[in-house]
Design a protein around this motif. Structure first.
Motif, PDB file in Angstrom:
ATOM      1  N   ARG A 146      54.396  84.842  20.236  1.00  0.00           N
ATOM      2  CA  ARG A 146      53.401  84.315  21.169  1.00  0.00           C
ATOM      3  C   ARG A 146      51.984  84.706  20.748  1.00  0.00           C
ATOM      4  O   ARG A 146      51.047  83.909  20.885  1.00  0.00           O
ATOM      5  CB  ARG A 146      53.704  84.795  22.584  1.00  0.00           C
ATOM      6  N   ALA A 147      51.818  85.923  20.248  1.00  0.00           N
ATOM      7  CA  ALA A 147      50.502  86.325  19.753  1.00  0.00           C
ATOM      8  C   ALA A 147      50.089  85.460  18.577  1.00  0.00           C
ATOM      9  O   ALA A 147      48.922  85.052  18.455  1.00  0.00           O
ATOM     10  CB  ALA A 147      50.522  87.803  19.351  1.00  0.00           C
ATOM     11  N   ALA A 148      51.045  85.146  17.703  1.00  0.00           N
ATOM     12  CA  ALA A 148      50.730  84.352  16.514  1.00  0.00           C
ATOM     13  C   ALA A 148      50.309  82.930  16.882  1.00  0.00           C
ATOM     14  O   ALA A 148      49.340  82.399  16.317  1.00  0.00           O
ATOM     15  CB  ALA A 148      51.928  84.329  15.569  1.00  0.00           C
ATOM     16  N   ILE A 149      51.006  82.296  17.833  1.00  0.00           N
ATOM     17  CA  ILE A 149      50.620  80.924  18.190  1.00  0.00           C
ATOM     18  C   ILE A 149      49.328  80.907  18.996  1.00  0.00           C
ATOM     19  O   ILE A 149      48.687  79.860  19.129  1.00  0.00           O
ATOM     20  CB  ILE A 149      51.741  80.167  18.940  1.00  0.00           C
ATOM     21  N   ASP A 150      48.928  82.063  19.523  1.00  0.00           N
ATOM     22  CA  ASP A 150      47.639  82.161  20.216  1.00  0.00           C
ATOM     23  C   ASP A 150      46.488  82.472  19.261  1.00  0.00           C
ATOM     24  O   ASP A 150      45.345  82.630  19.709  1.00  0.00           O
ATOM     25  CB  ASP A 150      47.708  83.237  21.298  1.00  0.00           C
ATOM     26  N   GLY A 151      46.784  82.576  17.964  1.00  0.00           N
ATOM     27  CA  GLY A 151      45.720  82.764  16.980  1.00  0.00           C
ATOM     28  C   GLY A 151      45.397  84.200  16.635  1.00  0.00           C
ATOM     29  O   GLY A 151      44.365  84.468  15.998  1.00  0.00           O
ATOM     30  N   ILE A 171      48.155  82.944  11.360  1.00  0.00           N
ATOM     31  CA  ILE A 171      49.023  81.965  10.699  1.00  0.00           C
ATOM     32  C   ILE A 171      48.368  80.582  10.783  1.00  0.00           C
ATOM     33  O   ILE A 171      47.558  80.303  11.666  1.00  0.00           O
ATOM     34  CB  ILE A 171      50.443  81.951  11.306  1.00  0.00           C
ATOM     35  N   GLU A 172      48.709  79.729   9.875  1.00  0.00           N
ATOM     36  CA  GLU A 172      48.261  78.344   9.877  1.00  0.00           C
ATOM     37  C   GLU A 172      49.482  77.435   9.740  1.00  0.00           C
ATOM     38  O   GLU A 172      50.444  77.795   9.074  1.00  0.00           O
ATOM     39  CB  GLU A 172      47.291  78.083   8.709  1.00  0.00           C
ATOM     40  N   PRO A 173      49.438  76.230  10.358  1.00  0.00           N
ATOM     41  CA  PRO A 173      48.334  75.700  11.161  1.00  0.00           C
ATOM     42  C   PRO A 173      48.322  76.276  12.571  1.00  0.00           C
ATOM     43  O   PRO A 173      49.293  76.859  13.032  1.00  0.00           O
ATOM     44  CB  PRO A 173      48.635  74.202  11.202  1.00  0.00           C
ATOM     45  N   GLN A 174      47.202  76.084  13.240  1.00  0.00           N
ATOM     46  CA  GLN A 174      47.060  76.431  14.642  1.00  0.00           C
ATOM     47  C   GLN A 174      46.982  75.148  15.465  1.00  0.00           C
ATOM     48  O   GLN A 174      46.463  74.145  15.009  1.00  0.00           O
ATOM     49  CB  GLN A 174      45.784  77.250  14.866  1.00  0.00           C
ATOM     50  N   PHE A 175      47.515  75.207  16.679  1.00  0.00           N
ATOM     51  CA  PHE A 175      47.430  74.061  17.592  1.00  0.00           C
ATOM     52  C   PHE A 175      47.341  74.605  19.009  1.00  0.00           C
ATOM     53  O   PHE A 175      48.363  74.857  19.647  1.00  0.00           O
ATOM     54  CB  PHE A 175      48.629  73.139  17.424  1.00  0.00           C
ATOM     55  N   PRO A 176      46.128  74.842  19.498  1.00  0.00           N
ATOM     56  CA  PRO A 176      45.953  75.453  20.826  1.00  0.00           C
ATOM     57  C   PRO A 176      46.672  74.663  21.921  1.00  0.00           C
ATOM     58  O   PRO A 176      46.732  73.437  21.893  1.00  0.00           O
ATOM     59  CB  PRO A 176      44.435  75.413  21.024  1.00  0.00           C
ATOM     60  N   GLY A 177      47.195  75.384  22.871  1.00  0.00           N
ATOM     61  CA  GLY A 177      47.894  74.768  23.995  1.00  0.00           C
ATOM     62  C   GLY A 177      49.385  74.992  23.982  1.00  0.00           C
ATOM     63  O   GLY A 177      50.046  74.884  25.019  1.00  0.00           O
ATOM     64  N   LEU A 178      49.941  75.308  22.815  1.00  0.00           N
ATOM     65  CA  LEU A 178      51.382  75.511  22.737  1.00  0.00           C
ATOM     66  C   LEU A 178      51.824  76.704  23.574  1.00  0.00           C
ATOM     67  O   LEU A 178      52.930  76.714  24.127  1.00  0.00           O
ATOM     68  CB  LEU A 178      51.812  75.700  21.279  1.00  0.00           C
ATOM     69  N   SER A 179      50.969  77.699  23.721  1.00  0.00           N
ATOM     70  CA  SER A 179      51.350  78.902  24.461  1.00  0.00           C
ATOM     71  C   SER A 179      51.695  78.600  25.915  1.00  0.00           C
ATOM     72  O   SER A 179      52.465  79.338  26.540  1.00  0.00           O
ATOM     73  CB  SER A 179      50.228  79.941  24.392  1.00  0.00           C
TER      74      SER A 179
END
Length: 340
Positions: A146-151, A171-179
């Motif tokens: 969860r920390a990783a998908i939050d950037g 990590i890449e890619p990032q896509f905000p909102g998935l969290s």
């Protein structure tokens, strides 16, 4: 209005009566069922994840294929066993799948359930740390993911490769909102409370790993209320979702009656048994004439409390049968039950 999704375990076996003989059959038919479900007005296509079993396993290639063939239906898991996962690699796969689907990914996670392999996650290279249980390990992996998908920065930059810039790399890619589209599969009231504390959506199945003697739907509704009460205490900045799973078979066609007519007399009640060292309560199946089971579902207090109903499909009967089953639920059961 409730969202309606299907949940497939993706069973495959070369036995008489099955239309899903191989893993390839299971994967390709799951994609086709997602396409057909979208066409008949179903809102979600979810897959169960099991390891060391003739069922669906690594979900991301499948979810990406489903995304490429559909445009509106939610695509998700119910659930991924986080004991088995490399959380950073999973974050990359989840972000890629979310990009391909254009924000349609809904990820259900959990500590996992009893399985065919003895500590199978250790064969994948993930053993609990000293003093940890396997449940602790699953929650630790989830927190990293969860920390990783939050950037969050998760690896130190190499100045030789980053023009002298230091710091931590995400990590890449990032896509905000998935969290906000992460769910936790909860089997008890205590884990429902923990899920709310953590700020994840709640996913509750046809199995609860506790029993208080009350009907399944009442115990599950209590779990949902505990979750929502706890959510309010923490001030998370989005409105949570809650899903429940149900086995729903409206008897509309001759095939429905041949396959399931007699089972409705047996599976129409809750069951209590021993699982994982304790009592567990299994929810009933809803099998019968559409108006009858719609009336019963309208009285299911957990279904009334949830915003999403995931329908477990008998995937071994093939795409055509299950597409017709879902269409019957959308056309006959959902309106009569007050979902649409």
């Amino acid at each position: 209005m409730k969202r309606i999704g299907f949940l497939s375990f993706g069973h495959y076996q070369d036995v008489p009566g099955s239309l899903v003989h191989t893993a390839q059959d299971s994967l390709l038919q799951t994609v086709e069922l997602a396409v057909a479900a979208e066409e008949v007005g179903v809102d979600g296509a979810y897959v169960r994840v099991h390891h060391f079993a003739p069922q669906l396993a690594s979900p991301y290639p499948l979810l990406a294929a489903m995304a490429a063939r559909t445009s509106t239906i939610e695509l998700g898991t119910g659930v991924i066993d986080m004991r088995y996962e490399n959380p950073l690699y999973m974050a990359e796969e989840a972000a890629i799948t979310d990009l391909i689907s254009n924000r349609r990914l809904q990820l259900g996670l959990s500590r996992g359930s009893p399985e065919t392999a003895l500590r199978g996650y250790e064969s994948f290279g993930y053993a609990p740390a000293e003093g940890e249980t396997d449940a602790d390990q699953a929650r630790r992996h989830t927190a990293i993911f969860r920390a990783a998908i939050d950037g969050a920065g998760v690896a130190q930059a190499n100045p030789q490769m980053t023009r002298g810039m230091g710091g931590a790399l995400a990590i890449e890619p990032q896509f905000p909102g998935l969290s906000e589209r992460i769910w936790w599969g909860s089997g008890t009231r205590a884990t429902a409370k923990w899920t709310a504390e953590q700020g994840m959506n709640l996913m509750s199945s046809t199995l609860l790993t506790e029993d208080t003697g009350v009907p399944f739907d009442e115990l599950q509704a209590e779990q949902i209320q505990i979750f929502r009460d706890e959510w309010k205490e923490h001030g998370h900045d989005f409105t949570p979702r809650v899903s429940v799973s149900r086995s729903i078979i409206p008897l509309v066609s001759d095939a429905d009656r041949a396959y399931f007519g007699l089972r409705g007399q047996v599976e129409g009640k809750d069951q209590v048994g021993h699982l994982d060292g304790g009592l567990a309560r299994f929810g009933r199946s809803y099998i019968g004439e559409p108006d009858v089971i719609a009336a019963e579902l309208a009285q299911d207090v957990a279904v009334k409390a949830a915003d999403t109903v995931l329908i477990t499909v008998p995937n071994q009967l093939g795409v055509d049968y299950n597409a017709a089953l879902l269409e019957s639920i959308v056309k006959y059961v959902a309106p009569a039950a007050g979902w649409r």
